[in-house]
Design an enzyme around this catalytic site. Structure first.
Site, PDB file in Angstrom:
ATOM      1  N   THR A 165      -1.386   2.266   6.697  1.00 20.31           N
ATOM      2  CA  THR A 165      -1.240   1.793   8.082  1.00 20.31           C
ATOM      3  C   THR A 165       0.045   2.390   8.659  1.00 20.31           C
ATOM      4  OG1 THR A 165      -2.484  -0.230   7.757  1.00 20.31           O
ATOM      5  CG2 THR A 165      -0.703  -0.345   9.374  1.00 20.31           C
ATOM      6  N   ARG A 193     -14.343  -7.236  10.739  1.00 19.12           N
ATOM      7  CA  ARG A 193     -13.093  -7.807  10.198  1.00 19.12           C
ATOM      8  C   ARG A 193     -11.898  -7.341  11.053  1.00 19.12           C
ATOM      9  NH1 ARG A 193      -8.030  -5.545   7.971  1.00 19.12           N
ATOM     10  NH2 ARG A 193      -7.272  -6.988   6.411  1.00 19.12           N
ATOM     11  N   GLY A 195      -7.708  -7.384  11.041  1.00 17.55           N
ATOM     12  CA  GLY A 195      -6.547  -7.624  10.190  1.00 17.55           C
ATOM     13  C   GLY A 195      -5.370  -8.149  10.987  1.00 17.55           C
ATOM     14  N   ASP A 196      -4.194  -7.977  10.420  1.00 18.65           N
ATOM     15  CA  ASP A 196      -2.969  -8.487  11.053  1.00 18.65           C
ATOM     16  C   ASP A 196      -2.425  -7.573  12.141  1.00 18.65           C
ATOM     17  OD1 ASP A 196      -2.547  -6.775   8.652  1.00 18.65           O
ATOM     18  OD2 ASP A 196      -0.489  -6.789   9.399  1.00 18.65           O
ATOM     19  N   THR A 216       2.999  -4.329   7.561  1.00 18.56           N
ATOM     20  CA  THR A 216       1.885  -3.657   6.893  1.00 18.56           C
ATOM     21  C   THR A 216       1.680  -4.314   5.536  1.00 18.56           C
ATOM     22  OG1 THR A 216       1.196  -1.582   5.842  1.00 18.56           O
ATOM     23  CG2 THR A 216       3.559  -1.886   6.131  1.00 18.56           C
ATOM     24  N   GLY A 217       0.465  -4.193   5.012  1.00 20.89           N
ATOM     25  CA  GLY A 217       0.182  -4.789   3.711  1.00 20.89           C
ATOM     26  C   GLY A 217      -1.075  -5.635   3.785  1.00 20.89           C
ATOM     27  N   HIS A 218      -1.166  -6.639   2.933  1.00 20.07           N
ATOM     28  CA  HIS A 218      -2.390  -7.430   2.834  1.00 20.07           C
ATOM     29  C   HIS A 218      -2.578  -8.269   4.112  1.00 20.07           C
ATOM     30  CE1 HIS A 218      -4.938 -10.614   0.603  1.00 20.07           C
ATOM     31  NE2 HIS A 218      -5.688  -9.697   1.168  1.00 20.07           N
ATOM     32  N   GLY A 219      -3.494  -7.807   4.966  1.00 22.22           N
ATOM     33  CA  GLY A 219      -3.621  -8.363   6.312  1.00 22.22           C
ATOM     34  C   GLY A 219      -3.914  -9.844   6.343  1.00 22.22           C
TER      35      GLY A 219
HETATM   36  N1  ASP Z   1      -2.341  -4.644   7.192  1.00 24.34           N
HETATM   37  C1  ASP Z   1      -3.481  -3.774   7.246  1.00 24.34           C
HETATM   38  C2  ASP Z   1      -4.740  -4.606   7.329  1.00 24.34           C
HETATM   39  O1  ASP Z   1      -4.882  -5.515   6.544  1.00 24.34           O
HETATM   40  C3  ASP Z   1      -3.579  -2.850   6.071  1.00 24.34           C
HETATM   41  C4  ASP Z   1      -2.326  -2.075   5.772  1.00 24.34           C
HETATM   42  O2  ASP Z   1      -1.262  -2.407   6.228  1.00 24.34           O
HETATM   43  O3  ASP Z   1      -2.431  -1.075   5.067  1.00 24.34           O
HETATM   44  O4  ASP Z   1      -5.574  -4.312   8.128  1.00 24.34           O
END
Ligand code: ASP
Length: 299
Positions: A165, A193, A195-196, A216-219
């Site tokens: 991301t 879906r 995400g964040d 960024t990370g686990h949305g």
């Molecule tokens: N945060 C993003 C999502 O979950 C993924 C990512 O940051 O790589 O959509």
């Protein structure tokens, strides 16, 4: 002229050694594009959009061209932009086939009627502004297909299906703050879906009273703790930029056990970064410094 600053990230996740140079260079180029805007007296909003648009074109990153694929093999993108002044924001979610969703998010912000548009309605709004989706399959790179195949074969844990991301935060010479984030989301996600990244306060936030943040990370975890807003609240409460970044990430890890990363800039141009995922490429440019600082943070 007050000191401007910009920070860019290329996603929290695993960066294989052979990709490390390319993702670092991509972040440097994005920071350079934003620097050119800011050094010429341009706005923080223009700067973060320029940085993110460049990364959306770069197949190394999970945004625009190279975005992660849904379980159906399609591309649905999420993006948000926010400016600190007046807490103005624009975002698009689950928008099929857009190469530059950050541009559309910016149009949503400029229109001022809504904050978040999704799916077919987002595309209808896009057409009104001369923005059209790419033909089917045009944004899907070989790497994205390989990742989907690994996901289908059960070789990718759900919490690790993201990565790549992109985001940027900036303070301009008029003391305006802005943040932008863009993503294809997670490999193998269900169509629809969200995400964040496009959710104000989760993946993206900017407040003129405190700073600007891109996460960024686990949305799904970031959504539950509203990571970006949490980090900005900590700035407002008096934490320094590095402290606010670390404390917000610590809270996310404690409460959800998930992996994430974030960048932020405060009203003085001080930058903070934090990470508990394996890697996060970044680049920072600021007034008065010729060199762009860049690297691959590792947790
Ligand atoms: N945060 C993003 C999502 O979950 C993924 C990512 O940051 O790589 O959509």
């Amino acid at each position: 002229m007050l000191p401007w600053a910009v920070a860019v990230h290329g996603g929290a996740g695993e960066v294989e050694p052979e990709r490390a140079g390319a993702v670092r260079r991509g972040c440097e180029q994005a920071a350079a594009a934003a620097r050119d805007v800011l050094a010429a007296g341009g706005s923080a909003l223009d700067a973060v959009c320029a940085a993110v648009a460049l990364l959306e074109d770069d197949p190394e990153f999970n945004a625009g061209y190279g975005a992660a694929l849904t379980r159906d093999g399609t591309v649905e993108v999420d993006a948000a932009v926010m400016v600190g002044a007046g807490l103005r924001a624009g975002a698009v979610a689950a928008a099929p086939g857009l190469r530059h969703p950050v541009q559309l998010a910016r149009q949503v912000l400029a229109a001022g009627e809504h904050v978040l548009l999704s799916g077919p309605g987002a595309l209808a709004f896009a057409r009104e502004h001369g923005i059209f989706p790419e033909p089917d399959g045009a944004l899907a790179t070989e790497k994205a297909w390989r990742r989907l195949e690994a996901w289908r074969a059960g070789r990718t844990a759900a919490a690790r299906a993201g990565g790549g991301t992109v985001g940027a935060v900036a303070l301009d010479s008029a003391s305006e703050l802005a943040a932008a984030t863009s993503t294809g989301g997670t490999t193998g996600k269900r169509p629809g879906r969200i995400g964040d990244s496009p959710i104000v306060g989760a993946g993206t936030y900017a407040d003129e009273q405190a700073g600007a943040c891109s996460a960024t990370g686990h949305g799904e975890a970031i959504l539950r703790v509203l990571l970006a807003r949490d980090a900005i609240d900590r700035l407002r409460a008096g934490a320094s930029a590095p402290e606010a970044a670390r404390a917000a990430l610590h809270e996310l890890a404690e409460r959800t056990g998930a992996q994430a990363g974030l960048i932020l800039v405060d009203r003085t141009g001080r930058v903070g970064r934090a990470l508990n995922a394996p890697h996060m490429p970044f680049a920072v440019a600021r007034a008065g410094q010729d060199q762009i600082e860049s690297g691959l943070d590792a947790a």
